[in-house]
Design a protein around this motif. Structure first.
Motif, PDB file in Angstrom:
ATOM      1  N   HIS A   1      22.089 -84.727  18.589  1.00 22.14           N
ATOM      2  CA  HIS A   1      23.246 -85.608  18.559  1.00 22.14           C
ATOM      3  C   HIS A   1      24.426 -85.112  19.347  1.00 22.14           C
ATOM      4  CE1 HIS A   1      21.181 -88.219  15.982  1.00 22.14           C
ATOM      5  NE2 HIS A   1      20.822 -87.206  15.239  1.00 22.14           N
TER       6      HIS A   1
ATOM      7  N   GLN B   1      15.959 -99.374  10.810  1.00 27.19           N
ATOM      8  CA  GLN B   1      17.191 -98.570  10.874  1.00 27.19           C
ATOM      9  C   GLN B   1      18.124 -98.865   9.698  1.00 27.19           C
ATOM     10  OE1 GLN B   1      17.555 -96.272  13.043  1.00 27.19           O
ATOM     11  NE2 GLN B   1      16.121 -96.747  14.681  1.00 27.19           N
TER      12      GLN B   1
ATOM     13  N   VAL C   1      17.339 -92.547  12.380  1.00 21.94           N
ATOM     14  CA  VAL C   1      18.651 -93.140  12.089  1.00 21.94           C
ATOM     15  C   VAL C   1      19.742 -92.350  12.802  1.00 21.94           C
ATOM     16  CG1 VAL C   1      20.367 -93.464  10.256  1.00 21.94           C
ATOM     17  CG2 VAL C   1      18.004 -94.117   9.885  1.00 21.94           C
ATOM     18  N   GLY C   2      19.495 -91.055  12.941  1.00 23.77           N
ATOM     19  CA  GLY C   2      20.495 -90.194  13.550  1.00 23.77           C
ATOM     20  C   GLY C   2      20.952 -90.653  14.900  1.00 23.77           C
ATOM     21  N   SER C   3      20.022 -91.122  15.717  1.00 22.23           N
ATOM     22  CA  SER C   3      20.401 -91.455  17.090  1.00 22.23           C
ATOM     23  C   SER C   3      20.671 -92.938  17.294  1.00 22.23           C
ATOM     24  CB  SER C   3      19.277 -91.024  18.037  1.00 22.23           C
ATOM     25  OG  SER C   3      18.086 -91.669  17.665  1.00 22.23           O
ATOM     26  N   ALA C   4      20.526 -93.730  16.237  1.00 21.46           N
ATOM     27  CA  ALA C   4      20.527 -95.181  16.411  1.00 21.46           C
ATOM     28  C   ALA C   4      21.809 -95.736  17.040  1.00 21.46           C
ATOM     29  CB  ALA C   4      20.276 -95.853  15.073  1.00 21.46           C
ATOM     30  N   HIS C   5      22.950 -95.218  16.661  1.00 24.46           N
ATOM     31  CA  HIS C   5      24.193 -95.821  17.137  1.00 24.46           C
ATOM     32  C   HIS C   5      25.028 -94.865  17.975  1.00 24.46           C
ATOM     33  CE1 HIS C   5      23.870 -99.633  14.987  1.00 24.46           C
ATOM     34  NE2 HIS C   5      23.188 -98.937  14.105  1.00 24.46           N
ATOM     35  N   ASP C   6      24.386 -93.824  18.441  1.00 26.24           N
ATOM     36  CA  ASP C   6      25.147 -92.840  19.197  1.00 26.24           C
ATOM     37  C   ASP C   6      25.705 -93.394  20.494  1.00 26.24           C
ATOM     38  OD1 ASP C   6      24.750 -91.080  17.238  1.00 26.24           O
ATOM     39  OD2 ASP C   6      23.589 -89.651  18.395  1.00 26.24           O
TER      40      ASP C   6
END
Lengths: 79, 261
Positions: B33, B194, A53-58
């Motif tokens: 990130h 997701q 989930v962390g990288s899903a919308h970066d």
């Protein structure tokens, strides 16, 4: 060692943070307890899913109005 | 071994190989990130490289792995408006995503990003380049989001106890789980999970959700997380383990055909 104790110390086991003798007891329990193996597998999967989930919308661009507000705020700071 | 075009198929920063269970597992290649390979990944590489498949990933040729442009940094330190606008546009999307993971409300997330960029703008003249701009900004936005989190009134939350596994008097699990990990892998690759996972994370009580986000999603270590939250490292570890168990329970409900709640 009971299933309850296995689950309580599962993170330490997976982090390789237990003393060697306890690590061995853990491994022995997991070898004969399918319920704890299932728990461990789904626990590990949970960590992976969370990380995914962390990288899903970066890659999303920042909305233009947010950019405008930021640039306006920084202009006020520099004045 | 590990150039820009050749990366292991299964890398996740910070998570120990034992936790990932490499054998037969497919995990998306990712950087952290802030757009960098975490040092922990490099530490893991010698362990993993001997038996891991490799794949070419052209996306990693991008500026994510390149050093900051010294000219851009110099212009930023001089508070050049155009350079700052470029910084906002290049990093803003990613930072907004970080803020959204910590703050439930979009307005709060946007405010946190704005606060972060204003803080960065103030501090840029003293930016020494000891870390990447992306790393520096990542920490600033997390700080801003945590400040926002402390300021706002807490909403009613479910108890973490309700989401932890239950045990029979003899120590066995009262509700033994199915093993849905393989199915989760398949659905993850199809992009079906997701939203489910994000919503499940949002259901966690705040004290636990924050630790889980900082450790498992943002990739900060226990020490940094403890400093940020002003708690001991033992508290971080305990909350993380409980948060993971609670998230596992919510996902278990989903895979058994129910709502994650």
């Amino acid at each position: 060692m009971t299933c309850c104790e296995i689950i309580e110390f599962l993170m330490a086991y997976l982090d390789d943070a237990l003393p060697r003798d306890q690590q061995a007891v853990f491994t022995g329990h997991l070898a004969v307890c399918p319920e704890c193996r299932n728990f461990m597998d789904t626990y590990r999967e949970t960590v992976k899913l969370g990380a995914s989930v962390g990288s899903a919308h970066d890659a999303e661009a920042i909305p233009a109005e947010v950019v405008s507000a930021i640039l306006q705020a920084t202009r006020e700071v520099s004045e | 071994m590990f150039g820009r075009t050749c990366v292991p198929l299964a890398i996740h920063h910070r998570i120990p190989p034992a936790l990932l269970g490499w054998t037969g597992t497919t995990v998306r290649v990712r950087v952290n990130h802030v757009g960098e390979m975490d040092r922990a990944v490099f530490r893991c590489l010698p362990v993993m490289c001997s038996d891991m498949p490799f794949v070419s990933d052209p996306s990693l040729e991008s500026s994510q792995l390149a050093a900051d442009d010294p000219e851009l940094v110099a212009r930023l330190r001089a508070r050049d408006a155009q350079a700052f606008a470029r910084l906002v546009n290049e990093h803003g999307g990613r930072l907004l995503s970080v803020a959204r993971r910590l703050l439930a409300h979009e307005e709060d997330a946007r405010d946190a990003v704005q606060d972060a960029f204003v803080s960065a703008f103030r501090a840029l003249p003293t930016f020494e380049g000891q870390s990447r701009l992306s790393t520096w900004l990542h920490r600033i936005v997390v700080n801003a989001a945590l400040m926002k989190l402390r300021q706002r009134r807490r909403r009613p939350e479910c108890s973490i106890e309700d989401l932890l596994p239950k045990f029979l008097p003899d120590g066995h699990q009262a509700d033994p789980p199915d093993n849905w990990s393989a199915e989760a892998e398949t659905r993850l690759l199809r992009g079906e999970l997701q939203v489910v996972v994000r919503r499940a994370i949002e259901e966690l009580p705040e004290a636990y959700r924050t630790v889980l986000v900082l450790r498992d999603l943002e990739g900060f270590d226990t020490e940094q997380t403890a400093r940020w939250l002003e708690v001991g490292e033992g508290v971080v570890k305990t909350r993380l383990h409980r948060a993971r168990q609670a998230l596992r329970t919510l996902l278990d409900h989903y895979f058994r055909g129910g709502d994650p709640k």
